[in-house]
Enzyme design. Structure first.
Site, mmCIF file in Angstrom:
data_model
loop_
_atom_site.group_PDB
_atom_site.id
_atom_site.type_symbol
_atom_site.label_atom_id
_atom_site.label_comp_id
_atom_site.label_asym_id
_atom_site.label_seq_id
_atom_site.Cartn_x
_atom_site.Cartn_y
_atom_site.Cartn_z
ATOM 1 N N HIS A 130 -3.057 6.367 6.938
ATOM 2 C CA HIS A 130 -3.466 5.602 5.768
ATOM 3 C C HIS A 130 -3.491 4.108 6.046
ATOM 4 O O HIS A 130 -4.399 3.403 5.613
ATOM 5 C CB HIS A 130 -2.522 5.889 4.593
ATOM 6 C CG HIS A 130 -2.907 5.179 3.337
ATOM 7 N ND1 HIS A 130 -3.780 5.712 2.415
ATOM 8 C CD2 HIS A 130 -2.549 3.963 2.849
ATOM 9 C CE1 HIS A 130 -3.941 4.862 1.423
ATOM 10 N NE2 HIS A 130 -3.200 3.798 1.652
ATOM 11 N N HIS A 141 -6.329 7.336 -4.081
ATOM 12 C CA HIS A 141 -4.936 7.646 -4.395
ATOM 13 C C HIS A 141 -4.866 9.141 -4.659
ATOM 14 O O HIS A 141 -4.379 9.598 -5.693
ATOM 15 C CB HIS A 141 -4.448 6.835 -5.594
ATOM 16 C CG HIS A 141 -3.090 6.238 -5.390
ATOM 17 N ND1 HIS A 141 -2.065 6.358 -6.282
ATOM 18 C CD2 HIS A 141 -2.591 5.515 -4.364
ATOM 19 C CE1 HIS A 141 -0.991 5.728 -5.835
ATOM 20 N NE2 HIS A 141 -1.292 5.205 -4.662
#
Length: 758
Positions: free
Chosen positions: A57, A108
């Site tokens: 990420h 998200h």
């Protein structure tokens, strides 16, 4: 009680201490590389920071190799249009007259599956802070949502919470939600996608960047206190696939406070106006570890951080916990010593907690962190920030050829029933149940939002200059042909912006894919990147930034490859923005279809809802056709309404335009395609349905011919409340009722159901 630290001194004295690097997501070779960089084993804090920053990420370690292609395909002319681009917190575009706009979309996904409300809410909060970090005022949000089947039990758990979280956070911030997309597909069951987009505005000279420079300058942490929530949040959750029971990973999900963020926005803007900020970085994924190491890596010196001065909301936090915490509503600024007092005063005015937590040093490329008076990190920040670079194997899947073998779709015996089935399907039904939970017009500068192809915002209240923004994707198309799927997403977003009358100027993206350790997925990813980059070059608009989200899969099953593409356009006067509601004039209107319709049903909604699975090739797209459409619409005062054609084809576009009109529509499909079914439901690209008045039809057709856009008159509005085509007559109110009922019937028991209005 004092927390006992694993210090640099201890790491040197006890080199053989076993460490849980694998549990933190590091591979054997990565751990070995960290030891090589440091010349010793890492401390607990160093291990935590490296594991967070080298996560997929945060580091983009599997995608960097391919993302470079965006730079390789960006010409000097394209690059000249952006003030800040790839690598910054958000892209910034000069829209003229001293005004600039910044926009970005970010994922998200995994936190929103684990805890739907907070996952989605903090997704909004995080993207808003990215915009704040550019020196801008956030002015609007959008969302791109993907869920499993609409009638699946877990969708019933996830969707209401996600929608409530987006609305709860965005509404509390006072930011209008100006558009988005909600898709249902079996491929997203167990791994929903929650992509949040934010738009901000600033003056060109007010642009801020994330770097720490100037020896002796102070590092100021301000906003909420640091707690135990969100430790390993998006950095860890976003770097692994989901297995059974992953929804129980609650401690890794951040907890948001939109009212604290609202105050933080105003505080930041006053700090910028006061000229007391040298560099700025938001705290999101990776927390303080990410913010401080990135500032240091981008600066011209080193950095020393003292964790003893970090305001905490939990006792006995270790250095690793303080650094990795992803507590929300926090920012980190670099401030000259003479401005610290003024900085603190402004924070105090807004009742925002701030603390001096470090300073820029003259030790180039040294990042030193102290806790309880002891050194717990001493490492080169560049090695933390850059991370490894992997050239993952990629190969065209063996199953791709079979997937692309087209199974002809079943033709309906009853076109009227087919229309009802399409518009009432979860794929195409009304999203009012979702959008009515969002405030679309707060702040007073929303020009187009609900039932608009793109959100339109006024940026400058003096000259009415504005922007239009749209974001689109089709995982079904991309699965069939990743390169074409990405180009189709770009084309649709570009077209949605163009039909408002805005000129598209920049692109952003959020690339959602499965595991990068799967060669099939990496091939899909590479193809999509190349398709998007080449497409942007063909259109002459730069990719200003983006986000990559890997490991979107449950077990070994990846989601549909889903490259979400956002396009920003500029409109000189928002009063000229084109809507897509019929009846905006007092006289009857004529309908004209722009573009060519072909027998293209691969990946279509018709194929999906009739049980045809997924097969064939997606619609083909020539981006030169999209450019010609954009040219047709800029400065066009001949059309009274316009609606792009995409999922569901012409039938869906006509229905949506007719639902908000108090009359009817009569269609003549002979000039569209010889097959009435194809004319209605084909999803061929580069098409727009426009309305005009009888005295302007010739002008519309002439203008289309001037720009090389195929155009055919296909119908007109009528006084009755009926939609007619061929020998078929449909009651529009009955069709509308079917369109509106689907989501309330499925989710009406959930939070927010009472907010749906007629």
């Amino acid at each position: 009680m004092t927390v006992k630290n694993d210090t640099v001194e201890a790491a040197q004295a006890h080199p053989d201490t076993e460490q849980p690097y694998a549990e933190l997501g590091l591979k054997d070779d990565e751990y070995a590389k960290i030891k090589s960089i440091l010349g010793r084993r890492p401390t607990d804090a160093e291990l935590t920071v490296y594991s967070v920053m080298w996560s997929e990420h945060c580091s983009y370690k599997s995608s960097k190799v391919h993302l470079r292609y965006f730079g390789e395909t960006t010409t000097e002319e394209m690059a000249s249009k952006i003030l800040a681009g790839i690598g910054e917190n958000a892209g910034v575009v000069d829209i003229g007259g001293g005004d600039a706009v910044t926009f970005r979309v970010e994922s998200h996904n995994h936190p929103s599956f684990v805890e739907p409300y907070q996952g989605a809410a903090t997704g909004v909060g995080g993207i808003v802070r990215d915009i704040m970090a550019m020196g801008a005022r956030p002015i609007a949000v959008m969302d791109q949502l993907r869920f499993g089947p609409a009638d699946a039990p877990d969708t019933g758990r996830v969707l209401p919470g996600v929608v409530h979280g987006i609305g709860g956070y965005g509404n509390s911030l006072g930011l209008p939600n100006i558009g988005g997309e909600t898709v249902f597909d079996e491929a997203y069951a167990g791994n929903p996608l929650v992509n949040a987009l934010c738009v901000g505005t600033l003056k060109v000279e007010d642009l801020k960047l994330a770097f720490a420079s100037g020896t002796g300058n102070k590092v100021m942490l301000f906003g909420s206190r640091t707690g135990l929530d969100g430790i390993g949040g998006v950095s860890v959750l976003g770097s692994e696939s989901f297995e059974e029971g992953a929804e129980r990973k609650l401690p890794a999900v951040q907890v948001g406070d939109p009212f604290a963020e609202k105050v933080l926005i105003e505080c930041c803007l006053e700090l910028y106006q006061a000229g007391v900020v040298v560099g700025i970085q938001d705290l999101g994924g990776g927390g303080l570890a990410c913010a401080t190491s990135e500032l240091a890596a981008a600066g011209d010196g080193g950095m020393r951080v003292n964790l003893d001065t970090v305001p905490l909301r939990a006792e006995n936090m270790t250095a690793a916990e303080i650094l990795a915490s992803e507590s929300q509503e926090r920012m980190c600024a670099v401030v000259t010593p003479e401005n610290v007092e003024k900085f603190e005063a402004i924070c105090a005015k807004w009742d925002v907690i701030c603390a001096e937590i470090g300073e820029v040093t003259d030790e180039k490329d040294r990042y030193v962190v102290v806790h309880n008076g002891e050194t717990v990190i001493d490492a080169p920040p560049s090695t933390i920030d850059e991370g490894p670079v992997y050239e993952r194997p990629f190969a065209r899947p063996e199953w791709q050829d079979e997937l692309q073998e087209y199974t002809p779709v079943e033709r309906p015996a009853d076109l009227k029933q087919a229309l009802f089935d399409m518009v009432s399907s979860p794929a195409l039904c009304s999203r009012d149940f979702i959008t009515e939970q969002y405030d679309r017009y707060v702040r007073g500068n929303t020009v187009k939002a609900k039932y608009s192809d793109a959100g339109v915002l006024r940026i400058n209240e003096e000259n009415n200059r504005g922007v239009a923004i749209s974001a689109d994707a089709s995982g079904r198309y991309t699965k069939l042909d990743p390169r074409t799927g990405a180009r189709l997403a770009l084309a649709e977003a570009y077209r949605n912006v163009a039909v408002t009358g805005a000129r598209p100027v920049a692109v952003t993206n959020c690339l959602n894919f499965g595991s990068p350790e799967n060669s099939d997925v990496m091939w899909q990813f590479r193809e999509a990147v190349h398709g998007l980059a080449d497409g942007a070059k063909e259109l002459g608009i730069p990719v200003s930034g983006g986000n990559v989200s890997f490991y979107n899969q449950t077990g070994d099953t990846p989601i549909l490859p889903t490259p979400v593409v956002g396009v920003l356009g500029v409109i000189e006067d928002v009063h000229d923005a084109i809507g897509h509601d019929l009846g905006s004039v007092s006289e009857p209107e004529v309908l004209v279809l722009l573009g060519e319709t072909r027998d293209e049903f691969g990946g279509s909604i018709w194929q999906q809802i009739t049980g045809g699975g997924l097969s064939g090739l997606p619609p083909q797209v020539d981006l030169a056709d999209e450019e010609r459409l954009a040219d047709f619409f800029v400065g066009n005062n001949l059309v009274t309404a316009a609606h792009d054609l995409s999922e569901g084809g012409l039938a869906q576009a006509v229905a949506e335009m007719a639902f908000r009109y108090d009359g009817g529509v009569s269609l003549d499909l002979a000039g569209v395609h010889e097959d009435e079914f194809v004319a209605l439901f084909s999803e061929s690209a580069s098409r727009v349905l426009v309305a005009t008045t009888a005295d302007r039809v010739d002008g519309v057709l002439e203008r289309a011919a001037e720009f090389g856009v195929p155009a055919v008159r296909i119908g007109e509005t009528t006084e009755g409340r009926e939609l007619t085509f061929g020998g078929t007559t449909v009651n529009i109110d009955e069709l509308k009722d079917a369109w509106k009922a689907t989501l309330p019937d499925l989710f009406g028991h959930a939070v927010g159901a009472n907010s749906v209005v007629e």
